[in-house]
Design a protein around this motif. Structure first.
Motif, PDB file in Angstrom:
ATOM      1  N   ALA A 144       0.869  -1.185   0.087  1.00  0.00           N
ATOM      2  CA  ALA A 144       0.111  -0.041   0.042  1.00  0.00           C
ATOM      3  C   ALA A 144       0.844   1.286   0.075  1.00  0.00           C
ATOM      4  CB  ALA A 144      -0.959   0.004   1.292  1.00  0.00           C
ATOM      5  N   GLU A 145       2.007   1.310   0.754  1.00  0.00           N
ATOM      6  CA  GLU A 145       2.786   2.400   0.616  1.00  0.00           C
ATOM      7  C   GLU A 145       3.544   2.730  -0.764  1.00  0.00           C
ATOM      8  OE1 GLU A 145       5.684   1.573   3.871  1.00  0.00           O
ATOM      9  OE2 GLU A 145       4.240   2.224   5.560  1.00  0.00           O
ATOM     10  N   TRP A 146       3.910   1.408  -1.200  1.00  0.00           N
ATOM     11  CA  TRP A 146       4.503   1.771  -2.627  1.00  0.00           C
ATOM     12  C   TRP A 146       3.246   2.348  -3.640  1.00  0.00           C
ATOM     13  CZ3 TRP A 146       3.082  -0.755  -7.110  1.00  0.00           C
ATOM     14  CH2 TRP A 146       3.914  -0.482  -8.111  1.00  0.00           C
ATOM     15  N   HIS A 147       2.237   1.672  -3.710  1.00  0.00           N
ATOM     16  CA  HIS A 147       1.360   2.247  -4.286  1.00  0.00           C
ATOM     17  C   HIS A 147       0.965   3.849  -4.038  1.00  0.00           C
ATOM     18  CE1 HIS A 147      -2.122   1.935  -7.069  1.00  0.00           C
ATOM     19  NE2 HIS A 147      -2.888   2.206  -6.317  1.00  0.00           N
ATOM     20  N   CYS A 148       0.736   4.157  -2.884  1.00  0.00           N
ATOM     21  CA  CYS A 148       0.568   5.730  -2.605  1.00  0.00           C
ATOM     22  C   CYS A 148       1.883   6.586  -3.037  1.00  0.00           C
ATOM     23  CB  CYS A 148       0.616   5.958  -0.982  1.00  0.00           C
ATOM     24  SG  CYS A 148      -1.286   5.168  -0.428  1.00  0.00           S
ATOM     25  N   GLU A 149       2.856   5.974  -2.950  1.00  0.00           N
ATOM     26  CA  GLU A 149       4.225   6.719  -3.670  1.00  0.00           C
ATOM     27  C   GLU A 149       4.067   6.817  -5.249  1.00  0.00           C
ATOM     28  OE1 GLU A 149       7.443   8.976  -3.230  1.00  0.00           O
ATOM     29  OE2 GLU A 149       6.111   8.116  -1.763  1.00  0.00           O
ATOM     30  N   ALA A 150       3.425   5.854  -5.782  1.00  0.00           N
ATOM     31  CA  ALA A 150       3.398   5.819  -7.155  1.00  0.00           C
ATOM     32  C   ALA A 150       2.258   6.807  -7.204  1.00  0.00           C
ATOM     33  CB  ALA A 150       2.920   4.452  -7.641  1.00  0.00           C
ATOM     34  N   LEU A 151       1.239   6.924  -6.607  1.00  0.00           N
ATOM     35  CA  LEU A 151       0.133   8.022  -6.963  1.00  0.00           C
ATOM     36  C   LEU A 151       0.625   9.346  -6.979  1.00  0.00           C
ATOM     37  CD1 LEU A 151      -2.975   6.336  -5.576  1.00  0.00           C
ATOM     38  CD2 LEU A 151      -2.401   6.530  -7.881  1.00  0.00           C
ATOM     39  N   ARG A 152       1.509   9.622  -5.907  1.00  0.00           N
ATOM     40  CA  ARG A 152       1.954  10.828  -5.629  1.00  0.00           C
ATOM     41  C   ARG A 152       2.940  11.557  -6.803  1.00  0.00           C
ATOM     42  NH1 ARG A 152       3.183   8.717  -0.162  1.00  0.00           N
ATOM     43  NH2 ARG A 152       1.656   9.680   1.259  1.00  0.00           N
ATOM     44  N   GLN A 199       2.820  10.448  -9.772  1.00  0.00           N
ATOM     45  CA  GLN A 199       1.919  10.513 -10.895  1.00  0.00           C
ATOM     46  C   GLN A 199       1.135  11.869 -10.888  1.00  0.00           C
ATOM     47  OE1 GLN A 199      -1.259   7.696 -11.513  1.00  0.00           O
ATOM     48  NE2 GLN A 199      -1.863   8.394 -13.561  1.00  0.00           N
ATOM     49  N   LEU A 200       0.664  12.319  -9.661  1.00  0.00           N
ATOM     50  CA  LEU A 200       0.146  13.590  -9.292  1.00  0.00           C
ATOM     51  C   LEU A 200       1.035  14.712  -9.503  1.00  0.00           C
ATOM     52  CD1 LEU A 200      -2.424  15.175  -8.391  1.00  0.00           C
ATOM     53  CD2 LEU A 200      -1.781  15.020  -6.179  1.00  0.00           C
ATOM     54  N   HIS A 201       2.500  14.502  -9.213  1.00  0.00           N
ATOM     55  CA  HIS A 201       3.434  15.563  -9.449  1.00  0.00           C
ATOM     56  C   HIS A 201       3.580  15.773 -11.013  1.00  0.00           C
ATOM     57  CE1 HIS A 201       6.552  18.197  -8.549  1.00  0.00           C
ATOM     58  NE2 HIS A 201       7.475  17.349  -9.298  1.00  0.00           N
ATOM     59  N   ALA A 202       3.438  14.696 -11.635  1.00  0.00           N
ATOM     60  CA  ALA A 202       3.867  14.627 -12.961  1.00  0.00           C
ATOM     61  C   ALA A 202       2.902  15.361 -13.633  1.00  0.00           C
ATOM     62  CB  ALA A 202       4.338  13.175 -13.641  1.00  0.00           C
ATOM     63  N   GLU A 203       1.507  15.328 -13.402  1.00  0.00           N
ATOM     64  CA  GLU A 203       0.365  15.794 -13.908  1.00  0.00           C
ATOM     65  C   GLU A 203       0.397  17.261 -13.686  1.00  0.00           C
ATOM     66  OE1 GLU A 203      -3.043  13.705 -12.561  1.00  0.00           O
ATOM     67  OE2 GLU A 203      -2.942  12.005 -13.687  1.00  0.00           O
ATOM     68  N   GLY A 249       2.866  18.753 -15.877  1.00  0.00           N
ATOM     69  CA  GLY A 249       2.414  18.804 -17.251  1.00  0.00           C
ATOM     70  C   GLY A 249       1.355  20.013 -17.588  1.00  0.00           C
ATOM     71  N   ARG A 250       0.520  20.079 -16.562  1.00  0.00           N
ATOM     72  CA  ARG A 250      -0.463  21.349 -16.670  1.00  0.00           C
ATOM     73  C   ARG A 250      -0.164  22.474 -16.899  1.00  0.00           C
ATOM     74  NH1 ARG A 250      -3.890  21.263 -11.388  1.00  0.00           N
ATOM     75  NH2 ARG A 250      -3.928  19.009 -12.007  1.00  0.00           N
ATOM     76  N   ASN A 251       1.090  22.943 -16.318  1.00  0.00           N
ATOM     77  CA  ASN A 251       1.851  24.298 -16.395  1.00  0.00           C
ATOM     78  C   ASN A 251       2.469  24.525 -17.802  1.00  0.00           C
ATOM     79  OD1 ASN A 251       1.231  25.026 -13.984  1.00  0.00           O
ATOM     80  ND2 ASN A 251       2.860  24.079 -13.020  1.00  0.00           N
ATOM     81  N   THR A 252       2.960  23.620 -18.366  1.00  0.00           N
ATOM     82  CA  THR A 252       3.522  23.505 -19.818  1.00  0.00           C
ATOM     83  C   THR A 252       2.582  23.443 -20.650  1.00  0.00           C
ATOM     84  OG1 THR A 252       3.760  21.099 -19.839  1.00  0.00           O
ATOM     85  CG2 THR A 252       5.582  22.573 -19.092  1.00  0.00           C
ATOM     86  N   ASP A 253       1.416  22.735 -20.784  1.00  0.00           N
ATOM     87  CA  ASP A 253       0.470  22.468 -21.773  1.00  0.00           C
ATOM     88  C   ASP A 253      -0.894  22.903 -21.209  1.00  0.00           C
ATOM     89  OD1 ASP A 253      -0.447  19.715 -24.034  1.00  0.00           O
ATOM     90  OD2 ASP A 253      -0.537  22.074 -24.047  1.00  0.00           O
ATOM     91  N   GLY A 254      -1.132  24.366 -21.349  1.00  0.00           N
ATOM     92  CA  GLY A 254      -2.390  24.748 -20.834  1.00  0.00           C
ATOM     93  C   GLY A 254      -3.802  24.326 -21.561  1.00  0.00           C
ATOM     94  N   PHE A 255      -3.467  24.011 -22.992  1.00  0.00           N
ATOM     95  CA  PHE A 255      -4.436  24.002 -23.925  1.00  0.00           C
ATOM     96  C   PHE A 255      -4.983  22.225 -23.338  1.00  0.00           C
ATOM     97  CE2 PHE A 255      -6.266  21.737 -27.425  1.00  0.00           C
ATOM     98  CZ  PHE A 255      -7.382  22.574 -27.725  1.00  0.00           C
ATOM     99  N   ARG A 256      -3.892  21.439 -22.995  1.00  0.00           N
ATOM    100  CA  ARG A 256      -4.150  20.271 -22.856  1.00  0.00           C
ATOM    101  C   ARG A 256      -4.866  20.108 -21.419  1.00  0.00           C
ATOM    102  NH1 ARG A 256       1.000  16.823 -23.849  1.00  0.00           N
ATOM    103  NH2 ARG A 256      -0.481  15.217 -22.812  1.00  0.00           N
ATOM    104  N   LEU A 257      -4.341  20.921 -20.816  1.00  0.00           N
ATOM    105  CA  LEU A 257      -5.070  21.133 -19.143  1.00  0.00           C
ATOM    106  C   LEU A 257      -6.442  21.613 -19.288  1.00  0.00           C
ATOM    107  CD1 LEU A 257      -2.251  22.330 -17.023  1.00  0.00           C
ATOM    108  CD2 LEU A 257      -3.126  20.066 -17.130  1.00  0.00           C
TER     109      LEU A 257
END
Length: 474
Positions: A83-91, A93-97, A100-108
């Motif tokens: 479960a800890e490993w899965h939470c870290e993976a989600l964090r 992914q959220l950071h990467a998203e 990406g939102r700052n770099t590609d506003g249209f896509r966001l």
């Protein structure tokens, strides 16, 4: 019994070896490694548990429960790490998203709705994961508390085992002292009893020795008497050996029949047919025997005719059946009187001519009650054998005292001169012959016409013709 044998074998093993065997059977390898630091405590618990019959099953249950708890703890720990490993993976992914939102506003902007939905899904998933984390934390706390309680129980069990061991050692010392006292008293009583038994057996042995000496003396005396009896019997057997050396099997067979064969015949159901040695048959009383040279004795069925047929082998002794009975140990033959008397006489004469064989007469042995016995049987002299009325002291018609009865069937003819002896013999031979009248008439004619012809000497046998020789032989 198998359980008792297993318990005895387990008691003979060292507690450390038995504990390692139980750990290998009830726990896995990781649990065994985790319990290695508590090995000394577990050895003491094993030694204390083996002192009671129910200790080993309780120890097995304890080790199996510890193994299950350790396995469950390992599973819960692996779930928490996942479960800890899965939470870290989600964090991540959220950071990467977010980057990406700052770099590609249209896509966001275009994927805002999708991101919001995904975020909501992630939030719900994260809530679920946090709930699972809290559940895992609670389970971990429960496992830790359970482990602490088990450690406390293990410490208390170790303390109680030590106290029980001390108490058992004290009771064991007391029991050993009590058993020693009882054993000492039992040994003394057993020694007294064995001493009395030894004295009793020694007395009985002396008595038995005295009795054995008496028996030995009696046996020695009996042996001496038996030796004397054997010497007497050996002397008595000399006559029997002489008979055997004389090659007289008929006499030997007669003795064997009188000893065994005769009594065995009487055990059968009578009347019955058996073979009896002719020498064992005595002559029946009041029975005449015609021995004169008459036609009745020379013709068929006569005494001399049967004797000639037996000697020539034309007639077998098995064809001359007799009627016999046993009266007070005496075997009487030819009970049918003059009908069987010539048969018995012919067999006796043939036995006298052939002493090298035992002539067995076929007899029809009949039972004879006292009321049915023939005349004169009960008056027989036990010291003498019953024989035919022949011989100097038993000639018929001479008026002798023995036998008291007279047989006058064929009166003796008047004495003749020596010159008429041949004619007298011929007349006696022709008596009873169908040709008697004609032959006597011819003799009278020859005597009247040629008196000198009867006085001539008979011709030599070699001078006779074959036909006359056959007539003379007949």
């Amino acid at each position: 019994q198998q359980q008792q044998q297993q318990q005895q074998q387990q008691q003979q093993q060292h507690p450390a070896q038995l504990l390692r065997a139980l750990l290998a059977e009830e726990c896995d390898e990781q649990t065994s490694l985790a319990l290695e630091r508590h090995f000394t405590l577990l050895v003491n618990m094993t030694e204390a548990a083996l002192r009671s019959p129910a200790g080993e099953p309780a120890l097995r249950d304890f080790l199996s429960s510890v193994g299950r708890l350790h396995t469950r703890y390992a599973e819960e720990r692996s779930l928490r790490e996942h479960a800890e490993w899965h939470c870290e993976a989600l964090r991540r992914q959220l950071h990467a998203e977010r980057e990406g939102r700052n770099t590609d506003g249209f896509r966001l902007a275009m994927g805002a709705m999708n991101n919001n939905q995904a975020l909501e899904a992630e939030r719900s998933q994260r809530a679920k994961l946090e709930a699972q984390m809290r559940a895992l934390d609670s389970r971990l706390q429960y496992s830790c508390g359970q482990q602490q309680r088990q450690a406390l129980e293990m410490q208390m069990l170790t303390q109680s085992c030590a106290e029980a061991e001390v108490g058992m050692e004290e009771r064991l010392r007391e029991e050993v002292l009590r058993q020693q006292e009882l054993t000492r008293e039992g040994h003394e009583r057993a020694m007294d009893y064995l001493r009395s038994q030894c004295e009793k057996k020694a007395f009985e042995a002396r008595q038995a020795e005295a009795r054995a000496r008496d028996v030995a003396e009696q046996e020695r005396a009996a042996t001496a008497s038996c030796r004397d009896e054997c010497s007497r019997l050996d002397g008595a057997m000399e006559s029997w050996r002489s008979l055997q050396a004389a090659r007289m099997p008929a006499v030997v067979e007669l003795a064997r029949f009188l000893e065994k064969g005769g009594p065995e015949i009487l055990t059968h159901t009578l009347p019955a047919r058996f073979r009896v040695p002719v020498l064992a048959l005595e002559w029946p009383p009041h029975t005449d025997l015609e021995t004169s040279l008459v036609w009745a004795t020379v013709g068929e069925g006569g005494l001399y005719s049967m004797l000639h047929a037996l000697c020539m082998g034309e007639l077998s002794p098995d064809s001359l059946e007799l009627t016999a009975c046993c009266v007070e140990g005496r075997w009487l033959g030819a009970l049918h009187g003059e009908t069987e008397a010539p048969r018995l006489a012919a067999l006796l004469l043939f036995q006298a001519l052939r002493p090298d064989v035992s002539i067995q007469a076929p007899c029809r042995v009949v039972p004879m009650k006292r009321a049915m016995l023939p005349n004169g049987v009960l008056e027989l002299d036990n010291a003498r054998r019953s024989v035919p009325p022949v011989g100097p002291d038993r000639v018929r018609g001479l008026g002798q005292v023995e036998p008291a009865w007279q047989v006058g069937v064929h009166p003796r003819p008047a004495p003749m001169s020596p010159d008429d002896l041949d004619e007298a013999r011929v007349r006696s031979l022709l008596r009873g012959c169908p040709l008697e009248r004609g032959m006597l008439s011819a003799m009278c004619y020859v005597r009247a016409a040629h008196p000198d012809a009867l006085r001539r000497p008979p011709p030599q046998a070699s001078a006779l013709s074959p036909s006359l020789q056959a007539v003379a032989a007949a």
